[in-house]
Design a protein around this motif. Structure first.
Motif, PDB file in Angstrom:
ATOM      1  N   HIS A  30       0.838  -1.194   0.000  1.00 34.54           N
ATOM      2  CA  HIS A  30       0.000   0.000   0.000  1.00 34.54           C
ATOM      3  C   HIS A  30       0.881   1.256   0.000  1.00 34.54           C
ATOM      4  O   HIS A  30       2.019   1.216   0.432  1.00 34.54           O
ATOM      5  N   SER A  31       0.312   2.349  -0.500  1.00 35.05           N
ATOM      6  CA  SER A  31       1.020   3.623  -0.485  1.00 35.05           C
ATOM      7  C   SER A  31      -0.002   4.735  -0.279  1.00 35.05           C
ATOM      8  O   SER A  31      -1.145   4.630  -0.723  1.00 35.05           O
ATOM      9  N   ASN A  32       0.416   5.777   0.423  1.00 35.18           N
ATOM     10  CA  ASN A  32      -0.461   6.907   0.757  1.00 35.18           C
ATOM     11  C   ASN A  32      -1.750   6.450   1.427  1.00 35.18           C
ATOM     12  O   ASN A  32      -2.780   7.094   1.298  1.00 35.18           O
ATOM     13  N   ALA A  33      -1.722   5.301   2.092  1.00 33.87           N
ATOM     14  CA  ALA A  33      -2.928   4.744   2.704  1.00 33.87           C
ATOM     15  C   ALA A  33      -2.595   4.223   4.093  1.00 33.87           C
ATOM     16  O   ALA A  33      -1.607   3.525   4.285  1.00 33.87           O
ATOM     17  N   SER A  34      -3.445   4.577   5.045  1.00 31.72           N
ATOM     18  CA  SER A  34      -3.279   4.103   6.413  1.00 31.72           C
ATOM     19  C   SER A  34      -4.647   3.829   6.999  1.00 31.72           C
ATOM     20  O   SER A  34      -5.596   4.579   6.752  1.00 31.72           O
ATOM     21  N   SER A  75      -9.505   6.480  -1.665  1.00 30.40           N
ATOM     22  CA  SER A  75      -8.559   5.363  -1.647  1.00 30.40           C
ATOM     23  C   SER A  75      -8.979   4.312  -2.663  1.00 30.40           C
ATOM     24  O   SER A  75     -10.158   3.989  -2.782  1.00 30.40           O
ATOM     25  N   VAL A  76      -7.996   3.766  -3.350  1.00 24.44           N
ATOM     26  CA  VAL A  76      -8.224   2.760  -4.378  1.00 24.44           C
ATOM     27  C   VAL A  76      -7.790   1.396  -3.856  1.00 24.44           C
ATOM     28  O   VAL A  76      -6.665   1.233  -3.393  1.00 24.44           O
ATOM     29  N   CYS A  93      -1.838   6.294  -8.826  1.00 27.48           N
ATOM     30  CA  CYS A  93      -2.198   6.705  -7.463  1.00 27.48           C
ATOM     31  C   CYS A  93      -1.039   7.427  -6.792  1.00 27.48           C
ATOM     32  O   CYS A  93      -1.241   8.445  -6.125  1.00 27.48           O
ATOM     33  N   ALA A  94       0.172   6.919  -6.973  1.00 24.62           N
ATOM     34  CA  ALA A  94       1.351   7.574  -6.386  1.00 24.62           C
ATOM     35  C   ALA A  94       1.523   8.977  -6.960  1.00 24.62           C
ATOM     36  O   ALA A  94       1.788   9.932  -6.220  1.00 24.62           O
ATOM     37  N   ALA A  95       1.347   9.124  -8.270  1.00 24.82           N
ATOM     38  CA  ALA A  95       1.511  10.435  -8.917  1.00 24.82           C
ATOM     39  C   ALA A  95       0.469  11.439  -8.442  1.00 24.82           C
ATOM     40  O   ALA A  95       0.760  12.639  -8.331  1.00 24.82           O
ATOM     41  N   LEU A  96      -0.752  10.957  -8.141  1.00 27.09           N
ATOM     42  CA  LEU A  96      -1.830  11.860  -7.722  1.00 27.09           C
ATOM     43  C   LEU A  96      -1.967  11.961  -6.198  1.00 27.09           C
ATOM     44  O   LEU A  96      -2.826  12.697  -5.715  1.00 27.09           O
ATOM     45  N   GLY A  97      -1.154  11.218  -5.462  1.00 21.37           N
ATOM     46  CA  GLY A  97      -1.256  11.231  -4.004  1.00 21.37           C
ATOM     47  C   GLY A  97      -2.499  10.534  -3.478  1.00 21.37           C
ATOM     48  O   GLY A  97      -2.998  10.858  -2.404  1.00 21.37           O
TER      49      GLY A  97
END
Length: 188
Positions: A30-34, A75-76, A93-97
């Motif tokens: 996962h990235s940018n997700a908690s 979140s995706v 998703c990483a590029a768009l945060g």
């Protein structure tokens, strides 16, 4: 021989399902997700299940940014069957945060799309939405777009659910492709 093949398929699906139920967010890419509790519980926490199409995710996110009047988190959850598409969606998703979660291989992919989507949403609720404790949350299909300025939270302040109503005889439900909830009214 046919009975052996059916038993083998059932065992394989059962093993994959048990892996799904045991999978935790911390074990998933996962990235940018908690799944930690949100600092601002009044945002609209939106989850979308992606399936092999990054362009839909990009267009949906742009439409939300343009037309959703509520503060929101997006979140995706990637339920794609192709690894190249998962890589593409993760990069977008990483590029768009945007929050990105790579779901485990789904035992229903290819044989039962509704069950595949339902399993993904149930996992997202249990492992991500619920622990975040947002006052308002919802789910969108990846091909649903807001076309005019709208507020979903405005509706959820005066009613427990909002979305696209479906009826089957005397029963009704919200279509998971556009369903939103006031967490105060959700029991589980």
């Amino acid at each position: 021989m046919a009975i052996y093949h059916q038993a083998r398929q059932h065992l394989r699906r059962s093993i994959l399902l048990s892996r799904w139920h045991c999978a935790k967010l911390g074990n998933r890419l996962h990235s940018n997700a908690s799944n930690a509790a949100l600092n601002n519980r009044d945002v609209l926490d939106i989850v979308v299940v992606a399936f092999n199409d990054s362009e839909l995710i990009k267009a949906q996110h742009q439409a939300l940014v343009k037309n959703l009047k509520d503060d929101f988190c997006y979140s995706v959850f990637d339920n794609s069957t192709r690894q190249d598409k998962r890589t593409e969606i993760k990069s977008l998703c990483a590029a768009l945060g945007i929050g990105y979660i790579d779901l485990p291989k789904n035992p229903y992919s290819g044989c039962d799309p509704s069950s595949s989507h339902g399993l993904a949403l149930n996992w997202a609720y249990k492992n991500y939405i619920k622990p975040r404790q947002a006052r308002y949350f919802g789910t969108l299909d990846h091909d649903v777009f807001l076309t005019k300025p709208s507020s979903i939270v405005l509706h959820l302040k005066t009613q427990p659910v909002y979305g696209h109503l479906q009826e089957r005889g005397e029963l009704w439900y919200l279509w998971p492709g556009f369903s939103f909830f006031n967490h105060e009214f959700v029991a589980a």
